[in-house]
Design an enzyme around this catalytic site. Structure first.
Site, PDB file in Angstrom:
ATOM      1  N   SER A   7       0.846  -1.196   0.000  1.00 16.14           N
ATOM      2  CA  SER A   7       0.000   0.000   0.000  1.00 16.14           C
ATOM      3  C   SER A   7       0.878   1.241   0.000  1.00 16.14           C
ATOM      4  CB  SER A   7      -0.892   0.011   1.238  1.00 16.14           C
ATOM      5  OG  SER A   7      -1.395   1.324   1.419  1.00 16.14           O
ATOM      6  N   HIS A  32      -1.140  -1.327  -4.340  1.00 14.91           N
ATOM      7  CA  HIS A  32      -2.392  -1.016  -3.636  1.00 14.91           C
ATOM      8  C   HIS A  32      -2.474   0.493  -3.401  1.00 14.91           C
ATOM      9  CE1 HIS A  32      -5.827  -2.148  -1.031  1.00 14.91           C
ATOM     10  NE2 HIS A  32      -5.440  -1.144  -0.251  1.00 14.91           N
ATOM     11  N   ASP A  34      -4.660   3.592  -1.911  1.00 14.79           N
ATOM     12  CA  ASP A  34      -5.738   3.916  -0.966  1.00 14.79           C
ATOM     13  C   ASP A  34      -6.275   5.311  -1.231  1.00 14.79           C
ATOM     14  OD1 ASP A  34      -6.002   1.619   0.780  1.00 14.79           O
ATOM     15  OD2 ASP A  34      -3.932   2.033   1.361  1.00 14.79           O
ATOM     16  N   MET A  36      -9.009   8.081  -0.191  1.00 14.88           N
ATOM     17  CA  MET A  36      -9.881   8.457   0.944  1.00 14.88           C
ATOM     18  C   MET A  36     -10.418   9.869   0.727  1.00 14.88           C
ATOM     19  SD  MET A  36      -7.613   7.063   4.112  1.00 14.88           S
ATOM     20  CE  MET A  36      -6.717   5.499   4.022  1.00 14.88           C
ATOM     21  N   HIS A  65      -8.287   1.033  -4.050  1.00  9.83           N
ATOM     22  CA  HIS A  65      -9.218   0.818  -2.934  1.00  9.83           C
ATOM     23  C   HIS A  65      -9.909   2.143  -2.627  1.00  9.83           C
ATOM     24  CE1 HIS A  65      -9.483  -0.337   1.657  1.00  9.83           C
ATOM     25  NE2 HIS A  65     -10.669  -0.218   1.101  1.00  9.83           N
ATOM     26  N   MET A  67     -12.118   4.357  -0.636  1.00  8.68           N
ATOM     27  CA  MET A  67     -12.792   4.575   0.656  1.00  8.68           C
ATOM     28  C   MET A  67     -13.484   5.923   0.568  1.00  8.68           C
ATOM     29  SD  MET A  67      -9.723   3.059   2.951  1.00  8.68           S
ATOM     30  CE  MET A  67      -8.585   3.241   1.578  1.00  8.68           C
ATOM     31  N   MET A 136     -11.538  -5.903   5.320  1.00 11.90           N
ATOM     32  CA  MET A 136     -10.747  -4.968   6.132  1.00 11.90           C
ATOM     33  C   MET A 136     -10.461  -5.608   7.488  1.00 11.90           C
ATOM     34  SD  MET A 136     -10.084  -2.405   4.277  1.00 11.90           S
ATOM     35  CE  MET A 136      -9.170  -1.539   5.562  1.00 11.90           C
ATOM     36  N   GLY A 144      -0.883   1.681   9.789  1.00 17.50           N
ATOM     37  CA  GLY A 144      -0.214   1.494  11.074  1.00 17.50           C
ATOM     38  C   GLY A 144      -1.104   1.109  12.240  1.00 17.50           C
ATOM     39  N   ASP A 174      -6.575  -6.387   4.387  1.00 13.03           N
ATOM     40  CA  ASP A 174      -5.963  -5.061   4.400  1.00 13.03           C
ATOM     41  C   ASP A 174      -6.084  -4.445   5.793  1.00 13.03           C
ATOM     42  OD1 ASP A 174      -4.989  -2.573   3.636  1.00 13.03           O
ATOM     43  OD2 ASP A 174      -6.799  -1.995   2.529  1.00 13.03           O
TER      44      ASP A 174
HETATM   45  C1  DX5 Z   1      -6.326   1.522   5.641  1.00  9.78           C
HETATM   46  C2  DX5 Z   1      -5.868   1.265   4.232  1.00  9.78           C
HETATM   47  C3  DX5 Z   1      -4.764   0.297   4.179  1.00  9.78           C
HETATM   48  C4  DX5 Z   1      -3.517   0.769   4.859  1.00  9.78           C
HETATM   49  C5  DX5 Z   1      -2.833  -0.400   5.458  1.00  9.78           C
HETATM   50  O1  DX5 Z   1      -7.478   2.284   5.653  1.00  9.78           O
HETATM   51  O2  DX5 Z   1      -6.912   0.757   3.444  1.00  9.78           O
HETATM   52  O3  DX5 Z   1      -4.475  -0.144   2.865  1.00  9.78           O
HETATM   53  O4  DX5 Z   1      -2.628   1.422   4.016  1.00  9.78           O
HETATM   54  O5  DX5 Z   1      -1.743   0.050   6.193  1.00  9.78           O
HETATM   55  P1  DX5 Z   1      -1.008  -0.888   7.230  1.00  9.78           P
HETATM   56  O6  DX5 Z   1      -0.560  -2.099   6.506  1.00  9.78           O
HETATM   57  O7  DX5 Z   1       0.087  -0.040   7.742  1.00  9.78           O
HETATM   58  O8  DX5 Z   1      -2.037  -1.234   8.300  1.00  9.78           O
HETATM   59 ZN    ZN Z   2      -6.396  -0.273   1.430  1.00 10.02          ZN
END
Ligand code: DX5
Ligand code: ZN
Length: 215
Positions: A7, A32, A34, A36, A65, A67, A136, A144, A174
């Site tokens: 990601s 990947h 993300d 948002m 992805h 969100m 999820m 993190g 994820d």
């Molecule tokens: C969270 C994201 C993830 C995130 C995962 O909302 O969808 O893809 O980047 O990060 P780690 O692996 O650090 O939990």
């Molecule tokens: Zn993600």
């Protein structure tokens, strides 16, 4: 073999192009991404313009992805930007089936994601319309966070459903994935691991990915 999708949320956004470029050499399978919107989740990341500008740095499939609320409004923009897989959240739209169909109509693979508190049973009506289920394992919004162990039962349920019904879809996880939780997820039935911190923070992404692929 297990697919690994680093990601880029955990990458250095100041040099995103070279961060994306190094993933192929590190043995990653997918990139990947993300996305948002500050509404569906309490954080804002990147939009289709950034996806378009990093697209030329890698030939790997872009696993995008979303969100965001009302993802149906942005399917075309992310398809045009060069996404290969577009995943929406079940909780984010009133028209899950229509949005999945729209993704497929653009020649892209359609993904459906569910938050930790959403049961597996809620995606069953859509199995014919999806290519990937993204489970999820943290509440979406930030990298993190700590892996939610209770999600393992949902992964097992999804894998059991797929094998009992002869249905083929990827099961991606994820959130909080590392070398320990990743192995637990693969044992439970996941075949794609998305991970940010554990890969970008590892210092040696190549050997970390090699290890994860053998789970
Ligand atoms: C969270 C994201 C993830 C995130 C995962 O909302 O969808 O893809 O980047 O990060 P780690 O692996 O650090 O939990
Ligand atoms: Zn993600």
């Amino acid at each position: 073999m297990t697919k690994i999708a680093p990601s880029i949320l955990s990458a250095d956004f100041g040099r995103l192009g070279s961060e994306v470029e190094k993933l192929e050499k590190s043995g990653a399978d997918w990139v990947h991404v993300d996305v948002m919107d500050g509404v569906f989740v309490p954080n804002i990341t990147i939009g289709p313009g950034v996806v378009k500008s990093i697209r030329r740095f890698s030939k790997l499939p872009f696993d995008v992805h979303l969100m965001i609320v009302e993802p149906e409004k942005f399917v075309d923009a992310f398809a045009d930007a060069g996404s290969d897989i577009i995943t929406i959240h079940l909780e984010a739209t009133k028209d899950v089936r229509g949005t999945l169909k729209k993704i497929r109509s653009r020649g892209k693979r359609a993904g459906l994601s569910i938050n930790p508190e959403t049961p597996f049973s809620s995606i069953v009506p859509y199995v014919g319309d999806l290519d990937l289920l993204l489970i999820m394992t943290v509440n979406p919004g930030f990298g993190g966070q700590e892996f939610k162990t209770e999600c393992l039962a949902k992964i097992r349920e999804a894998r059991r459903y797929a094998s009992d019904n002869g249905t083929v879809f990827d099961i991606e996880v994820d959130g909080g994935i590392n070398s320990i939780t990743g192995e637990l997820c693969v044992t439970a039935g996941a075949n794609v691991l998305a991970a940010g911190n554990a890969l970008f923070g590892s210092g040696d992404m190549r050997s970390e990915i090699a290890k994860w692929k053998s789970f």
